[in-house]
Design a protein around this motif. Sequence first.
Motif, short mmCIF file in Angstrom:
data_model
loop_
_atom_site.label_atom_id
_atom_site.label_comp_id
_atom_site.label_asym_id
_atom_site.label_seq_id
_atom_site.Cartn_x
_atom_site.Cartn_y
_atom_site.Cartn_z
N ASP A 83 0.72 -1.31 -0.01
CA ASP A 83 -0.26 -0.09 -0.12
C ASP A 83 1.06 1.02 -0.27
O ASP A 83 0.66 2.21 -0.62
CB ASP A 83 -0.91 -0.43 0.95
N GLN A 87 0.73 3.46 -3.32
CA GLN A 87 0.63 5.37 -2.75
C GLN A 87 1.60 6.40 -3.50
O GLN A 87 2.09 7.22 -4.32
CB GLN A 87 0.12 5.68 -1.36
N THR A 90 2.00 5.98 -7.18
CA THR A 90 0.15 6.97 -7.84
C THR A 90 1.10 8.19 -8.41
O THR A 90 0.85 8.70 -9.23
CB THR A 90 -0.71 6.75 -6.77
N LYS A 124 -5.76 3.63 -7.08
CA LYS A 124 -5.48 5.13 -6.70
C LYS A 124 -6.15 5.92 -7.67
O LYS A 124 -6.82 7.48 -7.80
CB LYS A 124 -4.28 4.99 -5.38
N ASN A 225 -10.42 3.19 -3.18
CA ASN A 225 -9.79 3.03 -4.37
C ASN A 225 -9.99 1.73 -4.70
O ASN A 225 -11.14 1.21 -4.66
CB ASN A 225 -8.92 1.27 -2.74
#
Length: 356
Positions: A83, A87, A90, A124, A225
Amino acid sequence: MENGIVENGVCSKESVNGSRDVWSCEDSDSSSADHLVVMVHGILGSATDWKFGAEQFVKRLPDKVFVHCSERNMSRLTLDGVDVMGQRLTQEVLEVIQRKPNLCKISFVAHSVGGLVARYAVGKLYKPPRIENVDNPSADTCEKNSCGTIGGLEAMNFITVATPHLGSRGNKQVPFLFGVSAFEKVANAVIHLIFGRTGRHLFLNDNDEGKPPLLRCMIEDDGENYFMSALCTFKRRVAYSNVGYDHIVGWRTSSIRRDSELPNWEDSLNEKYPHIVNEEHCKACDAEPNSVEDSGDKLEEELVTGLSRVSWEKVDVSFHSSRQRFAAHSVIQVKDEVMHVEGADVIHHMIDHFLT
């Protein structure tokens, strides 16, 4: 490959953080290249892991693609969890899109755990479809907004290479444990000491805030998400898998199959792709999970069923006759151009079937 122009007509530039952009040196080609290809490395890796692959993409598709080899999760940063890495990826992709306003399309090519990171990131980056002026929409508006986008770009190819989609817990999902139950139980208990939160995610024993394991959450849209909606948005999803000699990621988990679904294969007779031994186009299936007794198998069954709700192209690869077969996990990516060049046909297969 050094910064700037190289003899083969490929330009590249490395950022201060270690990422690498690769594009055609021909101005006419580079100006028309509107397709962003994001390449994501695996655990403890770096942007250079996709050096060969990035160069091949630009050589073969010089007027089509602009390649970005991700760096935001290099080396020990890959231990921070799928995760957290997702992030970071992203944000990195959004920054590339912002500085390249001519981009219209996007694809991902990801190796090993990088495939999970990419799946998290696209969840995302997903933007739901927008239908404006519903009473009298123009044809152009309907076409543009009829499906979601990834970072505002049209989603084309989502390609994973030896990615543990079903996790790495038990049932020979990590081949170097030899399928010995005792070894797998010990690995499950200590994996976080070696690979941090990423190890917990891979072995499906994370329970952050009482939630199900992250990989279980990633087979559904979860709040903001849009994990599965994002996967659906891509025109094609492809899983390249080693049928053997990959001691890091097993065949079943990388090809999103149950044991009973693993195909029989024979040595390839295709001179162009000598290591491709099987190709299968799997349609989306909306079935319920099969009934299993063991809790670990039950969770794995949920992952198979969830990911099978979208179509996949499954490409099985064998390096059984290769001198570097024991390094199959790296050869399939051509991580090192000299040592792993026997996997070049896999990269060429990837490019030949790539939607531009």
